[in-house]
Design a protein around this motif. Sequence first.
Motif, PDB file in Angstrom:
ATOM      1  N   PHE A 282       0.519  13.608  24.296  1.00 15.07           N
ATOM      2  CA  PHE A 282       1.859  13.185  23.876  1.00 15.07           C
ATOM      3  C   PHE A 282       1.975  11.677  24.000  1.00 15.07           C
ATOM      4  CE2 PHE A 282       2.152  14.909  28.223  1.00 15.07           C
ATOM      5  CZ  PHE A 282       2.564  13.785  28.942  1.00 15.07           C
TER       6      PHE A 282
ATOM      7  N   LEU B 230       6.761   9.753  25.466  1.00 14.32           N
ATOM      8  CA  LEU B 230       7.340  10.267  26.696  1.00 14.32           C
ATOM      9  C   LEU B 230       7.046   9.364  27.879  1.00 14.32           C
ATOM     10  CD1 LEU B 230       7.456  12.751  24.799  1.00 14.32           C
ATOM     11  CD2 LEU B 230       7.000  14.173  26.782  1.00 14.32           C
TER      12      LEU B 230
ATOM     13  N   PHE C  77      12.304  15.054  29.117  1.00 14.43           N
ATOM     14  CA  PHE C  77      11.626  15.059  27.821  1.00 14.43           C
ATOM     15  C   PHE C  77      10.346  15.898  27.876  1.00 14.43           C
ATOM     16  CE2 PHE C  77      14.331  11.352  27.601  1.00 14.43           C
ATOM     17  CZ  PHE C  77      14.772  11.368  26.296  1.00 14.43           C
ATOM     18  N   GLU C  78       9.612  15.764  28.977  1.00 20.72           N
ATOM     19  CA  GLU C  78       8.359  16.497  29.080  1.00 20.72           C
ATOM     20  C   GLU C  78       8.604  17.996  29.216  1.00 20.72           C
ATOM     21  OE1 GLU C  78       4.088  16.214  31.450  1.00 20.72           O
ATOM     22  OE2 GLU C  78       5.582  14.628  31.682  1.00 20.72           O
TER      23      GLU C  78
ATOM     24  N   LEU D   5       9.379  19.372  25.842  1.00 19.57           N
ATOM     25  CA  LEU D   5       8.158  19.492  25.048  1.00 19.57           C
ATOM     26  C   LEU D   5       7.349  20.710  25.485  1.00 19.57           C
ATOM     27  CD1 LEU D   5       6.145  18.463  22.955  1.00 19.57           C
ATOM     28  CD2 LEU D   5       5.224  16.903  24.693  1.00 19.57           C
TER      29      LEU D   5
ATOM     30  N   GLY E 156       6.736  15.386  19.295  1.00 16.56           N
ATOM     31  CA  GLY E 156       6.401  14.953  20.643  1.00 16.56           C
ATOM     32  C   GLY E 156       4.912  14.970  20.906  1.00 16.56           C
TER      33      GLY E 156
ATOM     34  N   HIS F 127       1.363  13.826  19.993  1.00 16.66           N
ATOM     35  CA  HIS F 127       0.774  12.710  19.261  1.00 16.66           C
ATOM     36  C   HIS F 127      -0.503  13.120  18.537  1.00 16.66           C
ATOM     37  CE1 HIS F 127      -1.755   9.038  18.875  1.00 16.66           C
ATOM     38  NE2 HIS F 127      -0.612   8.497  18.508  1.00 16.66           N
TER      39      HIS F 127
ATOM     40  N   MET G  20       9.754  12.414  19.142  1.00 21.09           N
ATOM     41  CA  MET G  20      10.308  12.874  20.410  1.00 21.09           C
ATOM     42  C   MET G  20      10.477  14.390  20.382  1.00 21.09           C
ATOM     43  SD  MET G  20      10.470  10.140  22.060  1.00 21.09           S
ATOM     44  CE  MET G  20      11.240  10.863  23.496  1.00 21.09           C
ATOM     45  N   PRO G  21      10.431  15.044  21.546  1.00 21.28           N
ATOM     46  CA  PRO G  21      10.564  16.506  21.567  1.00 21.28           C
ATOM     47  C   PRO G  21      11.873  16.967  20.923  1.00 21.28           C
ATOM     48  CG  PRO G  21       9.792  15.711  23.688  1.00 21.28           C
ATOM     49  CD  PRO G  21      10.157  14.490  22.883  1.00 21.28           C
TER      50      PRO G  21
ATOM     51  N   THR H 151      15.960  16.876  22.166  1.00 20.65           N
ATOM     52  CA  THR H 151      16.292  15.855  23.164  1.00 20.65           C
ATOM     53  C   THR H 151      17.183  14.758  22.605  1.00 20.65           C
ATOM     54  OG1 THR H 151      14.275  14.592  22.650  1.00 20.65           O
ATOM     55  CG2 THR H 151      14.139  16.220  24.436  1.00 20.65           C
TER      56      THR H 151
ATOM     57  N   GLY I 274      13.964  13.801  17.764  1.00 20.28           N
ATOM     58  CA  GLY I 274      14.456  14.707  18.793  1.00 20.28           C
ATOM     59  C   GLY I 274      15.767  15.383  18.475  1.00 20.28           C
TER      60      GLY I 274
END
Length: 385
Positions: A10, A13, A23-24, A27, A71, A73, A169-170, A173, A198
């Motif tokens: 990712f 984050l 955020f994690e 995800l 999220g 990469h 982004m996830p 979020t 997100g």
Amino acid sequence: MFDNVILIRFGELYLKGKNQDYFENTLKNNITEKLSSIDCKVFFGRGRYVVKDYNQSFEYDIITRLKHVFGIHSVSIARRCGYDFDEIAELAIQMTPNSGTFRVTSHRSYKKYPLNSLQINMKLGERILQAKSGLEVDLHNPEYTLNVDVRENGDVFLYDSTIKCAGGMPYGTGGKGLLLLSGGIDSPVAGYMLAKRGMSITALHFHSYPYTSEAAKQKAIDLAKLLGEYCPSIKLMCISLTEIQESIHNNCKPNYMITLVRRFMMRIAQTVATKYFCGCIINGESLGQVASQTIESITVTNAVVNMPVFRPCIGMDKDEIIAIAEKIGTFKKSIEPYEDCCTVFLPEFPLIKPTIEKVEEQESRIKDYNELIERAIDGLEVVQL
């Protein structure tokens, strides 16, 4: 025996500081949900996630699903072994080709490992050359690169390629937005672009049955399903504009049709957005693309709402928008020849520089303005995707 795994990386984050856990965790939940119907396990380690214990016949499906998770990469198909250098060398020899040029590129997250990255590269390259005389080292333009990732938990991963994923982004979020989803090319792209940041997407489609066909409505449903590959649990609602458009056609100047319809749509959208806890309206407008997308037209339509209106395509030309539509799989569906509500009673010369004063004068000719809006909203249909 070396394990087959899929590495997940990712990106942004890392930038979230004290909020990184939120955020994690989002995800992680999105990945777990995406892979829930596949028999596999996901290990959520520090800086890397690993999919393991899966049947290799599911590998393509797993990667395809992960490519749709915002999220993430990139991913890599990898082989796993332990810290023992002889074991790493054995696996490296298995993976490298018998001839051509190669290099070894190591990344050592576990700093207590006895060899640093440069030493791993040199010693592993030496072992490979001893085993395969047809290989030569080329550090600048190799035909084959073997990547070695030494992690903190006793795992070492070897892989030779990286697959780019959606990034961003996830999903979930970045708040919630109401996407005005037409049957065209631009609006699905607009929804995708904010989902990538997100934002959770709820979609609203306007139709003009019987002036437009059921096939046009189905096209919007199909586009929402395609967006659903990136936007988990996306909701689609449909509202008829037929009565509103007939009233405008019967009471107002023809060249004001598009502007007045857009103002109706925005008022309805704000009401729906508020009801479904959306913090903004999203559309696919691109500046100057059509008459309703001049700065004057946008100003007049914005004037009827008091929540943010996001236009992620506003500075893009058509080729740029099409490129994204092709990438996310919506382009072929968008160009199917079914007209949307904006083509109904389309004037020969639509207004391109409306003023609020003149538009409001035209609106005053529609005596049941508020009732038309209420009836349209009362007829809202939630489509099961």
